[in-house]
Design a protein around this motif. Structure first.
Motif, PDB file in Angstrom:
ATOM      1  N   ILE A  99       0.794  -1.205  -0.080  1.00 50.31           N
ATOM      2  CA  ILE A  99       0.105   0.102   0.064  1.00 50.31           C
ATOM      3  C   ILE A  99       0.837   1.199   0.112  1.00 50.31           C
ATOM      4  CG2 ILE A  99      -1.648   1.309   1.511  1.00 50.31           C
ATOM      5  CD1 ILE A  99      -2.762  -1.286   2.325  1.00 50.31           C
ATOM      6  N   LEU A 100       1.957   1.409   0.598  1.00 50.53           N
ATOM      7  CA  LEU A 100       2.854   2.266   1.112  1.00 50.53           C
ATOM      8  C   LEU A 100       3.403   2.660  -0.344  1.00 50.53           C
ATOM      9  CD1 LEU A 100       4.319   1.963   4.287  1.00 50.53           C
ATOM     10  CD2 LEU A 100       2.353   3.477   3.841  1.00 50.53           C
ATOM     11  N   ARG A 101       4.015   1.278  -1.192  1.00 46.94           N
ATOM     12  CA  ARG A 101       4.747   1.501  -2.316  1.00 46.94           C
ATOM     13  C   ARG A 101       3.586   2.047  -3.449  1.00 46.94           C
ATOM     14  NH1 ARG A 101       8.910  -0.849  -5.185  1.00 46.94           N
ATOM     15  NH2 ARG A 101       8.552  -1.315  -7.229  1.00 46.94           N
ATOM     16  N   LEU A 102       2.347   1.654  -3.523  1.00 39.86           N
ATOM     17  CA  LEU A 102       1.295   1.955  -4.456  1.00 39.86           C
ATOM     18  C   LEU A 102       0.995   3.831  -4.230  1.00 39.86           C
ATOM     19  CD1 LEU A 102      -0.785   1.566  -6.514  1.00 39.86           C
ATOM     20  CD2 LEU A 102      -2.483   0.682  -4.540  1.00 39.86           C
ATOM     21  N   TYR A 103       1.078   4.058  -3.102  1.00 37.77           N
ATOM     22  CA  TYR A 103       0.870   5.488  -2.905  1.00 37.77           C
ATOM     23  C   TYR A 103       2.083   6.442  -2.439  1.00 37.77           C
ATOM     24  CZ  TYR A 103      -3.895   4.072  -3.181  1.00 37.77           C
ATOM     25  OH  TYR A 103      -5.220   3.569  -3.470  1.00 37.77           O
ATOM     26  N   GLU A 104       3.225   5.913  -2.591  1.00 41.30           N
ATOM     27  CA  GLU A 104       4.516   6.492  -2.400  1.00 41.30           C
ATOM     28  C   GLU A 104       4.710   7.920  -2.895  1.00 41.30           C
ATOM     29  OE1 GLU A 104       9.527   5.800  -2.408  1.00 41.30           O
ATOM     30  OE2 GLU A 104       7.910   4.753  -3.801  1.00 41.30           O
ATOM     31  N   ASP A 105       4.309   8.339  -4.326  1.00 44.65           N
ATOM     32  CA  ASP A 105       4.636   9.436  -4.814  1.00 44.65           C
ATOM     33  C   ASP A 105       3.547  10.472  -4.199  1.00 44.65           C
ATOM     34  OD1 ASP A 105       6.430   8.462  -6.426  1.00 44.65           O
ATOM     35  OD2 ASP A 105       5.035   8.302  -8.240  1.00 44.65           O
ATOM     36  N   ILE A 106       2.606  10.105  -3.720  1.00 47.97           N
ATOM     37  CA  ILE A 106       1.365  10.920  -2.932  1.00 47.97           C
ATOM     38  C   ILE A 106       1.861  11.296  -1.609  1.00 47.97           C
ATOM     39  CG2 ILE A 106      -0.967  11.203  -2.444  1.00 47.97           C
ATOM     40  CD1 ILE A 106      -1.655   9.388  -4.795  1.00 47.97           C
ATOM     41  N   LEU A 107       2.514  10.105  -1.129  1.00 52.08           N
ATOM     42  CA  LEU A 107       2.729  10.488   0.330  1.00 52.08           C
ATOM     43  C   LEU A 107       4.105  11.160   0.569  1.00 52.08           C
ATOM     44  CD1 LEU A 107       2.149   6.723   1.325  1.00 52.08           C
ATOM     45  CD2 LEU A 107       0.744   8.617   2.145  1.00 52.08           C
ATOM     46  N   LEU A 108       4.955  11.374  -0.229  1.00 48.17           N
ATOM     47  CA  LEU A 108       5.991  12.013  -0.258  1.00 48.17           C
ATOM     48  C   LEU A 108       5.782  13.619  -0.500  1.00 48.17           C
ATOM     49  CD1 LEU A 108       8.462  10.181  -2.726  1.00 48.17           C
ATOM     50  CD2 LEU A 108       8.732  10.377  -0.106  1.00 48.17           C
ATOM     51  N   GLN A 109       4.580  14.164  -0.790  1.00 52.71           N
ATOM     52  CA  GLN A 109       4.022  15.317  -0.810  1.00 52.71           C
ATOM     53  C   GLN A 109       3.254  15.730   0.407  1.00 52.71           C
ATOM     54  OE1 GLN A 109       5.429  16.803  -3.437  1.00 52.71           O
ATOM     55  NE2 GLN A 109       6.273  15.060  -4.183  1.00 52.71           N
ATOM     56  N   MET A 110       3.052  14.827   1.370  1.00 53.12           N
ATOM     57  CA  MET A 110       2.119  15.145   2.340  1.00 53.12           C
ATOM     58  C   MET A 110       2.938  15.446   3.803  1.00 53.12           C
ATOM     59  SD  MET A 110      -0.942  12.423   1.941  1.00 53.12           S
ATOM     60  CE  MET A 110      -1.935  12.576   0.465  1.00 53.12           C
ATOM     61  N   ASP A 111       2.302  16.150   4.697  1.00 50.86           N
ATOM     62  CA  ASP A 111       2.879  16.415   5.866  1.00 50.86           C
ATOM     63  C   ASP A 111       2.374  15.301   6.897  1.00 50.86           C
ATOM     64  OD1 ASP A 111       0.470  17.073   6.431  1.00 50.86           O
ATOM     65  OD2 ASP A 111       0.762  19.127   6.555  1.00 50.86           O
ATOM     66  N   PHE A 112       2.697  15.420   8.250  1.00 49.03           N
ATOM     67  CA  PHE A 112       2.253  14.273   9.275  1.00 49.03           C
ATOM     68  C   PHE A 112       0.784  14.068   9.304  1.00 49.03           C
ATOM     69  CE2 PHE A 112       0.815  12.787  13.376  1.00 49.03           C
ATOM     70  CZ  PHE A 112       1.820  12.027  13.686  1.00 49.03           C
ATOM     71  N   ILE A 113      -0.044  15.127   9.302  1.00 48.71           N
ATOM     72  CA  ILE A 113      -1.390  15.120   9.572  1.00 48.71           C
ATOM     73  C   ILE A 113      -2.075  14.489   8.285  1.00 48.71           C
ATOM     74  CG2 ILE A 113      -3.705  16.655   9.825  1.00 48.71           C
ATOM     75  CD1 ILE A 113      -1.810  16.048  12.223  1.00 48.71           C
ATOM     76  N   HIS A 114      -1.665  14.855   7.171  1.00 44.01           N
ATOM     77  CA  HIS A 114      -2.369  14.408   5.799  1.00 44.01           C
ATOM     78  C   HIS A 114      -1.878  12.971   5.482  1.00 44.01           C
ATOM     79  CE1 HIS A 114      -2.816  18.776   5.370  1.00 44.01           C
ATOM     80  NE2 HIS A 114      -3.750  18.539   4.654  1.00 44.01           N
ATOM     81  N   ILE A 115      -0.682  12.455   5.878  1.00 43.92           N
ATOM     82  CA  ILE A 115      -0.310  11.179   5.813  1.00 43.92           C
ATOM     83  C   ILE A 115      -1.181   9.946   6.632  1.00 43.92           C
ATOM     84  CG2 ILE A 115       1.507   9.431   6.207  1.00 43.92           C
ATOM     85  CD1 ILE A 115       3.413  11.600   5.733  1.00 43.92           C
ATOM     86  N   ALA A 116      -1.426  10.540   7.954  1.00 42.83           N
ATOM     87  CA  ALA A 116      -2.273   9.704   8.689  1.00 42.83           C
ATOM     88  C   ALA A 116      -3.500   9.824   8.460  1.00 42.83           C
ATOM     89  CB  ALA A 116      -1.945  10.334  10.080  1.00 42.83           C
ATOM     90  N   GLN A 117      -4.060  10.948   7.862  1.00 40.92           N
ATOM     91  CA  GLN A 117      -5.660  11.023   7.322  1.00 40.92           C
ATOM     92  C   GLN A 117      -5.766  10.130   6.398  1.00 40.92           C
ATOM     93  OE1 GLN A 117      -6.372  15.093   6.993  1.00 40.92           O
ATOM     94  NE2 GLN A 117      -7.073  15.112   9.043  1.00 40.92           N
ATOM     95  N   PHE A 118      -4.701  10.079   5.226  1.00 38.87           N
ATOM     96  CA  PHE A 118      -4.735   9.195   4.127  1.00 38.87           C
ATOM     97  C   PHE A 118      -4.706   7.803   4.289  1.00 38.87           C
ATOM     98  CE2 PHE A 118      -2.834   7.336   0.451  1.00 38.87           C
ATOM     99  CZ  PHE A 118      -3.504   7.967  -0.839  1.00 38.87           C
ATOM    100  N   LEU A 119      -3.892   7.430   5.158  1.00 35.75           N
ATOM    101  CA  LEU A 119      -3.743   5.859   5.464  1.00 35.75           C
ATOM    102  C   LEU A 119      -4.750   5.264   6.232  1.00 35.75           C
ATOM    103  CD1 LEU A 119       0.196   5.723   5.988  1.00 35.75           C
ATOM    104  CD2 LEU A 119      -0.881   5.289   4.000  1.00 35.75           C
ATOM    105  N   THR A 120      -5.481   6.084   7.030  1.00 36.21           N
ATOM    106  CA  THR A 120      -6.474   5.713   7.755  1.00 36.21           C
ATOM    107  C   THR A 120      -7.704   5.334   6.937  1.00 36.21           C
ATOM    108  OG1 THR A 120      -5.881   7.183   9.733  1.00 36.21           O
ATOM    109  CG2 THR A 120      -8.064   6.439   9.567  1.00 36.21           C
ATOM    110  N   LYS A 121      -7.875   6.258   5.791  1.00 34.98           N
ATOM    111  CA  LYS A 121      -8.796   6.192   5.126  1.00 34.98           C
ATOM    112  C   LYS A 121      -8.307   6.180   3.689  1.00 34.98           C
ATOM    113  CE  LYS A 121     -13.639   7.607   3.579  1.00 34.98           C
ATOM    114  NZ  LYS A 121     -14.255   6.348   3.477  1.00 34.98           N
ATOM    115  N   LEU A 122      -8.267   4.910   3.073  1.00 28.91           N
ATOM    116  CA  LEU A 122      -7.619   4.763   1.847  1.00 28.91           C
ATOM    117  C   LEU A 122      -8.531   5.240   0.533  1.00 28.91           C
ATOM    118  CD1 LEU A 122      -5.757   1.492   2.285  1.00 28.91           C
ATOM    119  CD2 LEU A 122      -4.496   3.804   2.227  1.00 28.91           C
ATOM    120  N   PRO A 123      -7.996   5.508  -0.488  1.00 29.24           N
ATOM    121  CA  PRO A 123      -8.802   5.817  -1.559  1.00 29.24           C
ATOM    122  C   PRO A 123      -9.878   4.526  -2.048  1.00 29.24           C
ATOM    123  CG  PRO A 123      -6.795   6.575  -2.050  1.00 29.24           C
ATOM    124  CD  PRO A 123      -6.757   5.758  -0.820  1.00 29.24           C
ATOM    125  N   GLU A 124     -11.132   4.639  -2.438  1.00 23.08           N
ATOM    126  CA  GLU A 124     -11.739   3.805  -2.644  1.00 23.08           C
ATOM    127  C   GLU A 124     -11.662   3.254  -4.028  1.00 23.08           C
ATOM    128  OE1 GLU A 124     -15.878   5.319  -2.093  1.00 23.08           O
ATOM    129  OE2 GLU A 124     -15.461   5.500  -0.046  1.00 23.08           O
TER     130      GLU A 124
END
Length: 453
Positions: free
Chosen positions: A398-423
């Protein structure tokens, strides 16, 4: 009755007519001077429309100094092959008679704009049609593959389970996903029954759970129930907490909530487990695991698989909240995280974002809450084949799939994104990323790394 002589009748009639004529003349300017009524859907009487338009036309010519030009021949829509189902085509309509007509240039411009909008709508429609056809083709292909795989599983693999389960052919077929018709059977065989639980034993603990529910409903208030459920000394009291959590289990399916077809069944399996393992009790997240099993197995078989699954070292460590063991699992995960995704690993480190922030929810529910249900079931398929290692490998996928997106995020947005993954996550993309994850570090595999930490 007042009798009026005939001589006086005509003057009286004339005076009455003169009175209403004056009132009518006095009222007409008021109606004409209130064009704002049209904003609220009130249109002046039809017989006044012709006069009103001429007055407005004269005022417009006097103000602008330009003579009124008759509108070009009507360009209203005729024989249009495609017409969007919206207000787009209103741009072609002529203005109301009480407003200045469109100039030739404006009418031509509106026609061009409309043609452009129609062309764009056509392109979107064609693109969506191709997309739908592609989805249907993929679905038909998938159904054909499932049908052919089901024949192999039913006729060849299941009758010779012990001899074939570890063969390369079966493992490759397993990776592609189990046919829904055999999924429950394969899960049961793969998980096993080391606890030697029988359907009769399930009925015993279910009866005990029902007795506990009855006693709670008779003797406890709602506040007492919550206090009792939070007590470590009395884990069986968590029976009542199950009711609070079931309503949150796959809410979009509407089958486990109160009144749904599987509500009582899920309640029974979870209740029986809390009596079977009072040392563990009920922990939030269990309802998702039990629900997935219930969707694929009969009631007693679902309980047997549920109890044995939660007895595995990884699940037992998490559900008993064994901090030392959980930290070992997190540390082992970070070893392979750094090995496979070094750039993202450093990014997470820079924000002090530790694995517990996102892994706990994934492990507690075996991804059934975080991923679409059909994709979660495919993760379960390989988890039953490979064991706990695949849970952490899926996390890295999952982290590999969204690596490019996660690299652009800060702590809060990473935590929110990984808690609710895209549908819109698909099994092909996810499993492609999972396959790229290497679960080996310095010639040590997952079991060796997690053991030595």
């Amino acid at each position: 009755c007042l009798h009026v002589p005939k001589k006086q009748n005509k003057p009286l009639l004339n005076s009455v007519q003169n009175f209403f004529t004056k009132r009518t003349k006095e009222l007409k300017p008021a109606v004409q001077s209130a064009p704002g009524w049209k904003l609220f859907g009130k249109v002046p009487p039809r017989e006044n429309l012709q006069k009103d338009s001429k007055i407005i036309q004269q005022e417009y010519e006097a103000r602008t100094g330009r003579m009124y030009k008759p509108p070009p021949p009507s360009t209203r829509r005729k024989n249009i092959e495609f017409e969007p189902l919206s207000t787009t085509a209103l741009i072609l309509e002529d203005r109301p008679a009480n407003l200045p007509a469109k100039s030739v240039e404006e009418a031509l411009r509106h026609r061009q704009e409309y043609d452009e909008m129609v062309a764009e709508a056509k392109k979107r429609e064609i693109k969506e049609a191709h997309k739908r056809k592609k989805i249907m083709r993929e679905r038909f292909k998938q159904e054909e593959n499932i049908a052919s795989a089901m024949v192999i599983w039913v006729n060849e693999i299941l009758p010779n389970w012990e001899g074939m389960r570890a063969t390369r052919r079966v493992r490759e077929l397993w990776w592609q996903g189990l046919p829904p018709s055999v999924r429950g059977k394969v899960w049961s065989l793969a998980v096993g029954n080391e606890l030697n639980i029988t359907p009769e034993l399930y009925e015993i603990f279910l009866s005990r759970a029902k007795e506990r529910w009855k006693s709670f409903s008779e003797t406890s208030s709602e506040n007492d129930i919550e206090d009792a459920g939070a007590s470590v000394a009395d884990r069986e009291a968590s029976l009542e907490l199950i009711k609070l959590d079931i309503s949150r289990t796959f809410p979009s399916l509407y089958i486990f909530q109160k009144g749904g077809p599987y509500h009582d069944l899920l309640h029974s399996v979870l209740g029986a487990y809390t009596c079977y393992r009072p040392d563990v009790g009920y922990v939030q997240g269990m309802s998702f695991i039990a629900a997935v099993l219930i969707l694929n197995l009969e009631e007693a078989d679902a309980f047997i698989a549920f109890a044995n699954l939660l007895n595995k070292p990884c699940q037992l460590a998490f559900f008993r909240v064994d901090h030392s063991m959980m930290l070992k699992y997190f540390a082992a995960f970070e070893v392979f995280f750094e090995e496979n995704l070094p750039k993202l690993f450093l990014h997470f480190k820079s924000y002090s974002l530790t694995p517990d922030i996102y892994l706990i929810d994934w492990i507690f529910t075996l991804y059934s809450k975080s991923l679409p249900l059909d994709l979660a079931c495919r993760v379960w398929d390989v988890f039953c084949r490979d064991g706990e290692e695949f849970l952490f490998r899926t996390g890295l996928g999952i982290l590999r799939l969204y690596e490019d997106i996660l690299l652009q995020m800060d702590f809060i947005h990473i935590a929110q994104f990984l808690t609710k993954l895209p549908e819109d996550i698909t099994s092909e993309r996810l499993f492609s990323c999972i396959a790229a994850i290497q679960m080996q570090n310095s010639n040590k595999k997952w079991a060796q790394v997690s053991f030595w930490l």
